[in-house]
Design a protein around this motif. Structure first.
Motif, PDB file in Angstrom:
ATOM      1  N   ARG A 120      80.068  23.781  38.536  1.00 39.69           N
ATOM      2  CA  ARG A 120      80.800  23.738  39.551  1.00 39.69           C
ATOM      3  C   ARG A 120      80.671  22.615  40.518  1.00 39.69           C
ATOM      4  O   ARG A 120      79.531  22.570  41.150  1.00 39.69           O
ATOM      5  CB  ARG A 120      81.335  25.073  40.159  1.00 39.69           C
ATOM      6  N   ASN A 126      86.520  17.874  35.662  1.00 38.82           N
ATOM      7  CA  ASN A 126      87.772  18.048  34.670  1.00 38.82           C
ATOM      8  C   ASN A 126      88.566  18.862  35.658  1.00 38.82           C
ATOM      9  O   ASN A 126      88.404  19.123  36.995  1.00 38.82           O
ATOM     10  CB  ASN A 126      87.067  18.737  33.584  1.00 38.82           C
ATOM     11  N   GLU A 127      89.775  19.395  34.966  1.00 33.22           N
ATOM     12  CA  GLU A 127      90.791  20.252  35.617  1.00 33.22           C
ATOM     13  C   GLU A 127      90.237  21.432  36.258  1.00 33.22           C
ATOM     14  O   GLU A 127      90.765  22.158  37.188  1.00 33.22           O
ATOM     15  CB  GLU A 127      92.011  20.317  35.139  1.00 33.22           C
ATOM     16  N   LYS A 128      88.910  21.932  35.930  1.00 36.69           N
ATOM     17  CA  LYS A 128      88.440  23.207  35.969  1.00 36.69           C
ATOM     18  C   LYS A 128      87.442  23.002  37.257  1.00 36.69           C
ATOM     19  O   LYS A 128      86.861  24.135  37.707  1.00 36.69           O
ATOM     20  CB  LYS A 128      87.751  23.957  34.916  1.00 36.69           C
ATOM     21  N   GLY A 129      87.282  21.882  37.642  1.00 38.43           N
ATOM     22  CA  GLY A 129      86.213  21.500  38.699  1.00 38.43           C
ATOM     23  C   GLY A 129      84.944  21.511  38.517  1.00 38.43           C
ATOM     24  O   GLY A 129      83.711  21.472  39.151  1.00 38.43           O
ATOM     25  N   GLU A 130      84.620  21.338  36.870  1.00 38.18           N
ATOM     26  CA  GLU A 130      83.299  21.237  36.305  1.00 38.18           C
ATOM     27  C   GLU A 130      82.922  19.541  36.185  1.00 38.18           C
ATOM     28  O   GLU A 130      83.619  18.810  35.871  1.00 38.18           O
ATOM     29  CB  GLU A 130      83.336  21.974  34.936  1.00 38.18           C
ATOM     30  N   ARG A 141      94.287  20.173  44.123  1.00 34.09           N
ATOM     31  CA  ARG A 141      95.645  20.822  44.834  1.00 34.09           C
ATOM     32  C   ARG A 141      96.567  19.946  45.193  1.00 34.09           C
ATOM     33  O   ARG A 141      97.685  19.943  44.902  1.00 34.09           O
ATOM     34  CB  ARG A 141      95.240  21.815  45.979  1.00 34.09           C
ATOM     35  N   ALA A 197      88.124  19.985  45.598  1.00 37.37           N
ATOM     36  CA  ALA A 197      89.289  20.966  45.401  1.00 37.37           C
ATOM     37  C   ALA A 197      90.626  20.394  45.993  1.00 37.37           C
ATOM     38  O   ALA A 197      91.792  20.686  45.472  1.00 37.37           O
ATOM     39  CB  ALA A 197      88.694  22.445  45.829  1.00 37.37           C
ATOM     40  N   GLY A 248      91.892  16.123  36.461  1.00 36.96           N
ATOM     41  CA  GLY A 248      90.582  15.850  36.671  1.00 36.96           C
ATOM     42  C   GLY A 248      90.518  15.145  37.891  1.00 36.96           C
ATOM     43  O   GLY A 248      91.632  14.938  38.495  1.00 36.96           O
TER      44      GLY A 248
END
Length: 702
Positions: free
Chosen positions: A275, A248-252, A290, A286, A322
């Motif tokens: 993560r 997802n957008e949090k890197g999870e 970005r 990541a 994501g």
């Protein structure tokens, strides 16, 4: 498959550049109206251009667009449309409806009133009336009115879709309901075709959908398609040979397919919510989040195995929510690439029907099924001979299912529907750079995709002499060469061909190669027309009634009428009749409920049981509307003492708004030649009526 999955997960909402939509209509005012409807929903993400046949802007080959949206009366046929747009263009038809606000005005008209519906042509007027009745405007008596139509004296109310110029004078009440508007279902299809599904969630589309008269079908289709797409992703996640890892957008991590587990030696259950950099430090998630861009595939060694890893962002409403990592074992990539390309370009190549799906108990249909069942066990080509609408393609499916190739692919193509240059690339494929617009990497043809299966060639008589030679070589040598290519590709394909014309006559005329004819005619089978199948028509009607969820029954006079109707459209025409009966909303179908098309040419299309047999030497044309039109044009040409060619006939048909294709004109002229009604010359010679043909027309005018 990877490219397909990228399109799915990337989110079709992010549009880097504006799309281009070209709207094509017969009348410029209608085209402008349709263009404004589309612009109202898509102008922020697409440039809309409008073309018309009547003002000449639609002549010639149009500029390339992402989607061509054309009215069915613009060019008259799909074949004619194909001549005016670039190759491999995406097309769809304009679907028009009315606004609820206008329909409410019509519902206020006094019940039982006689009301003119005024439009440019009779066909357009009748189509609009049928649609209005479908929406419940049945309390008044509609009368189609168009230039040249006669006017009843006791009619004082007229309704028109912005065609005031054709409204007869002295009408006491005139209601202009404006140009018909594009249906919400059509707008949904445009969004789906162009990957603009996010627009469907906005208030503009919702307001548009509420204002346009429609059934719930389009919305049910839209939501069902959305659910299928979402379900398809989860199914693909577990069924793909490639590995898929999602964050997802949090890197999870929220997804890890079984294949990804095997490739990376991790457990999906244990890494959920962790993560990504902790579990997969070698995958650049990541960097992808970005950059909000796809990171091209690169080779990474994981547990002594080389993996090709590509990372794709998921974009929704311009936000990156994501990313997915797509993993392939490096050694499998090259081997599977060509196979996957074929699956991506051509989906659904399997036989859908068996002989059990052929409905009928008549001796003719039982004999046909038995014959073709025996032929299916052979590897020789089969030639299906029958009138249009008899179900030749259904039998082709059944032959494949009953053959030793049943596990292989089944592909079908209508030969007459393609221009010569496009047909060649469809059948034999092409290499990259073979012609302008050729896709990068080239494309396999249908012969390659049908390897170890069956290829069905419908209306094979429409193939050009040059392609006949190439097809003959392919059948003899079992090998093809792509357009622009220089390597031989061996293929193992069984051919099932179909024709609705007498190929023997075309061989005699020199328009069909004799050697190819004997190659295709190894196992000929005649598909019986509906008139030879007795009461099978009632079994078929019952099946169509169940499929369409209808509820009606035929009275005895209607059944007797059907038994003596000639059914020029065969089963296809029968299904249309069933659908018409359903929309009448009558339980008992009487003679008054018959479709107008069956009654307009009743003498020509139907024959009473007590009618005396026709003289052996009398012509017996079907005398359909198309046949009458061609006969009338040839008669006018003979009066002017000049022949008339096919191109001129097609031009006259377009000017008169008569839907005629090149194939239909060829068929009608061939029929006239066989009956001695016309001399049909090849090339520029044109066609001329014989005295017998002139007499037939003059008798019909008395």
């Amino acid at each position: 498959m990877i490219k397909w999955l990228k399109k799915l997960v990337k989110g079709s909402d992010f549009v880097a550049t504006k799309k281009k939509i070209s709207v094509i209509a017969l009348d410029p005012r209608a085209g402008k109206s349709y263009g404004e409807d589309i612009a109202g929903l898509f102008s922020d993400v697409a440039d809309i251009s409008v073309f018309s046949m009547l003002d000449g802007s639609a002549a010639g080959v149009l500029e390339r667009a992402d989607l061509f949206v054309a009215s069915t009366d613009a060019y008259g046929s799909p074949e004619e449309l194909a001549k005016h747009i670039p190759l491999d263009s995406q097309t769809m038809a304009i679907e028009a409806s009315f606004r609820w606000s206008e329909l409410r005005k019509l519902k206020e008209l006094p019940a039982g009133s006689k009301v003119l519906f005024v439009n440019m042509t009779e066909t357009m007027a009748r189509e609009a009336i049928a649609q209005l009745e479908q929406f419940g405007i049945t309390h008044i008596h509609w009368i189609p009115f168009y230039p040249g139509a006669s006017l009843e004296e006791d009619v004082h109310i007229a309704v028109t879709p912005d065609e005031m110029r054709y409204v007869p004078p002295k009408m006491e009440t005139v209601i202009d309901i404006g140009q018909r508007v594009c249906t919400s279902g059509m707008m949904i299809e445009i969004a789906l075709r162009l990957g603009l599904e996010s627009l469907l969630e906005g208030p503009a589309f919702q307001e548009y959908a509420r204002s346009v008269a429609t059934s719930n079908y389009s919305f049910d289709q839209m939501f069902a398609r959305s659910v299928r797409l979402e379900s398809l992703f989860h199914i693909l996640l577990e069924s793909l040979e490639d590995g898929v890892i999602g964050i997802n957008e949090k890197g999870e991590i929220f997804a890890c397919s079984r294949q990804a587990e095997d490739m990376t030696c991790v457990s999906a259950a244990l890494i959920q919510g962790k993560r990504c950099e902790e579990v997969f430090p070698y995958i650049p998630f990541a960097a992808c989040l970005r950059a909000r861009q796809t990171l091209p595939a690169k080779v990474i060694k994981v547990n002594s195995v080389n993996l090709s890893v590509e990372v794709v962002p998921v974009i929704r409403q311009n936000a990156c929510i994501g990313a997915f990592a797509l993993l392939q074992r490096f050694n499998d990539v090259e081997v599977r690439q060509n196979e996957l390309r074929g699956q991506l370009l051509h989906k659904g190549y399997y036989a859908k029907y068996s002989f059990d799906d052929v409905i009928g108990q008549s001796a003719a249909i039982r004999r046909t099924k038995e014959t073709l069942t025996r032929m299916a066990n052979s590897e020789s080509p089969i030639l299906l001979i029958g009138e249009t609408g008899t179900g030749k393609e259904l039998f082709a499916h059944a032959v494949h299912r009953a053959s030793r190739r049943a596990a292989g692919p089944f592909l079908a193509i209508n030969v007459a529907a393609f221009p010569e240059n496009l047909l060649e690339s469809e059948l034999f494929g092409y290499e990259e750079g073979a012609f302008t617009g050729a896709k990068k990497g080239g494309r396999p043809g249908l012969f390659e995709l049908a390897h170890r299966g069956t290829l069905f060639l419908d209306e094979v008589e429409g193939m050009s002499p040059a392609l006949q030679i190439k097809l003959l070589r392919t059948l003899q040598e079992r090998e093809v060469m792509r357009v622009g290519g220089n390597r031989i590709i061996h293929v193992d394909v069984r051919i099932v061909a179909a024709t609705n014309e007498a190929l023997e006559r075309k061989v005699r005329e020199g328009t069909f190669r004799r050697d190819l004819y004997y190659r295709l005619n190894t196992l000929p089978a005649v598909i019986p027309p509906l008139t030879e199948r007795g009461d099978d028509m009632f079994l078929l009607m019952e099946q169509f009634r169940r499929e369409l969820n209808g509820d009606f029954r035929l009275t005895e006079p209607v059944q007797d009428f059907f038994r003596h109707h000639t059914w020029p459209g065969n089963i296809r025409e029968l299904r249309n009749v069933v659908e018409y009966f359903i929309y009448t909303d009558h339980r008992d179908i009487t003679m008054e409920d018959l479709p107008p098309t069956l009654l307009l040419s009743g003498d020509a299309l139907s024959r009473p049981a007590s009618a005396p047999a026709a003289r052996q030497d009398a012509p017996a044309p079907s005398m359909s509307d198309s046949f009458r039109f061609v006969l009338a044009q040839l008669y006018a040409a003979s009066e002017a003492r000049t022949p008339m060619g096919r191109d001129k006939l097609l031009q006259k048909a377009r000017e008169s708004h008569v839907p005629l294709s090149q194939q239909e004109v060829r068929t009608i002229l061939s029929e006239m030649a066989e009956q001695g009604l016309a001399h049909v010359s090849r090339g520029r010679g044109g066609s001329q009526l014989t005295p017998k043909g002139r007499e037939l027309w003059e008798i019909g005018q008395r």
